[in-house]
Design an enzyme around this catalytic site. Structure first.
Site, mmCIF file in Angstrom:
data_model
loop_
_atom_site.group_PDB
_atom_site.id
_atom_site.type_symbol
_atom_site.label_atom_id
_atom_site.label_comp_id
_atom_site.label_asym_id
_atom_site.label_seq_id
_atom_site.Cartn_x
_atom_site.Cartn_y
_atom_site.Cartn_z
ATOM 1 N N ARG A 97 0.833 -1.155 -0.124
ATOM 2 C CA ARG A 97 -0.034 0.055 0.394
ATOM 3 C C ARG A 97 0.639 1.133 0.027
ATOM 4 O O ARG A 97 -0.043 1.903 0.016
ATOM 5 C CB ARG A 97 -1.116 -0.468 1.440
ATOM 6 C CG ARG A 97 -1.987 -0.961 1.325
ATOM 7 C CD ARG A 97 -2.798 -0.151 2.483
ATOM 8 N NE ARG A 97 -4.043 -1.502 2.209
ATOM 9 C CZ ARG A 97 -3.984 -3.332 2.887
ATOM 10 N NH1 ARG A 97 -2.469 -3.614 2.431
ATOM 11 N NH2 ARG A 97 -4.258 -4.304 2.422
ATOM 12 N N HIS A 109 -0.065 -13.448 8.809
ATOM 13 C CA HIS A 109 -0.342 -13.791 7.471
ATOM 14 C C HIS A 109 0.179 -15.591 6.325
ATOM 15 O O HIS A 109 0.063 -15.429 6.037
ATOM 16 C CB HIS A 109 0.065 -13.108 7.000
ATOM 17 C CG HIS A 109 -1.660 -11.672 7.142
ATOM 18 N ND1 HIS A 109 -0.786 -10.727 6.848
ATOM 19 C CD2 HIS A 109 -2.180 -11.754 8.416
ATOM 20 C CE1 HIS A 109 -1.552 -9.871 7.488
ATOM 21 N NE2 HIS A 109 -2.429 -10.154 8.416
ATOM 22 N N CYS A 163 -7.008 -31.299 1.405
ATOM 23 C CA CYS A 163 -6.727 -31.670 2.818
ATOM 24 C C CYS A 163 -5.736 -31.511 3.827
ATOM 25 O O CYS A 163 -5.459 -32.119 4.809
ATOM 26 C CB CYS A 163 -5.989 -33.376 1.408
ATOM 27 S SG CYS A 163 -3.931 -33.248 1.565
ATOM 28 N N CYS A 171 -3.539 -35.388 -2.784
ATOM 29 C CA CYS A 171 -5.465 -35.618 -2.732
ATOM 30 C C CYS A 171 -5.929 -34.660 -4.236
ATOM 31 O O CYS A 171 -6.986 -35.569 -4.562
ATOM 32 C CB CYS A 171 -5.686 -35.382 -1.791
ATOM 33 S SG CYS A 171 -6.354 -33.062 -1.551
#
Length: 255
Positions: free
Chosen positions: A40, A127, A138, A163
């Site tokens: 920003r 974060h 999964c 998966c």
């Protein structure tokens, strides 16, 4: 109070010196000296290219294969892979060595705090981290290098090897839930500190920015070091405006 006057730097340094417990919150401004652009700021990624924000939106990532493909292209060339800790990271290691630091809450996903020598036990990654992938189906995690090697070999949107689900960096995107345990740990650290030191963060993203409210409500002094104004400047005990890579080393010098 907002100032870059020497007396205000001295006042902030005195608050740190008298504190038994210090909690730090860091944002993108800590890593700009390491060559990682913020989002920003005047030269931020989203300031220069507002469309880039879509790549950080969870719903778009899940629903749009082209967003995922572009995200993988961007990850492969991200400056994070060549970045090295800067002076602000080093200064926070010095703060830890003084015995005052109880938690280093970071909005950054680059792991430069750990690379600089900050204790992983004290670093709370609000974060997440770009250094790992996580499957959205999964939950399997793996080093990011494994997925990037598949991208280099020709896979433009590599699925989870366990998966077949969608793979994503182990970071929190807009619209994605934060880890409740991580947020609780951050809130507890903010509520039980003598000084909250917010460095290089716009304090515009919640719930991360809310730790300032918690610390102030608990009676802690709040020191903000940032290049631009923040919504919490009026809450702070002292605001030091300028480059964090210049101010922070001076602030912790002598602790």
């Amino acid at each position: 109070m907002t100032s870059d006057e020497p007396e205000d730097l001295a006042r902030a340094a005195d608050l740190l010196a008298r504190a038994g417990r210090v909690t730090v919150l860091t944002g993108a401004g800590v890593s700009t000296d390491s060559g990682i652009p913020d989002f920003r700021g005047p030269q931020g990624v989203w300031t220069r290219n507002p469309a880039a924000e879509r790549l950080s939106t969870y719903q778009a990532y899940v629903e749009d294969p082209e967003v995922r493909r572009e995200s993988w292209r961007q990850r492969a060339v991200h400056p994070i892979w060549d970045a090295r800790p800067g002076p602000a990271h080093t200064a926070l290691v010095d703060l830890e060595r003084s015995g005052r630091l109880v938690a280093l809450l970071t909005q950054n996903i680059d792991e430069l705090h750990q690379a600089a020598g900050s204790s992983p036990d004290l670093v709370v990654e609000l974060h997440g981290t770009m250094h790992h992938t996580q499957c959205l189906s999964c939950g399997a995690r793996a080093p990011m290098g494994e997925a990037l090697a598949r991208v280099a070999a020709g896979e433009d949107d590599p699925p989870c090897p366990e998966c077949g689900g969608i793979l994503k960096s182990a970071t929190i995107s807009f619209g994605q839930n934060l880890d409740a345990g991580v947020i609780m740990r951050a809130q507890q650290a903010a509520a039980d500190t003598d000084v909250l030191l917010a460095v290089g963060t716009s304090l515009g993203v919640h719930p991360a920015a809310g730790v300032v409210d918690l610390a102030a409500a608990a009676g802690a002094a709040v020191i903000i070091v940032n290049g631009e104004p923040t919504p919490y400047d009026d809450v702070a005990t002292v605001v030091l405006r300028g480059g964090v890579g210049e101010i922070l080393p001076r602030l912790v010098d002598g602790l």
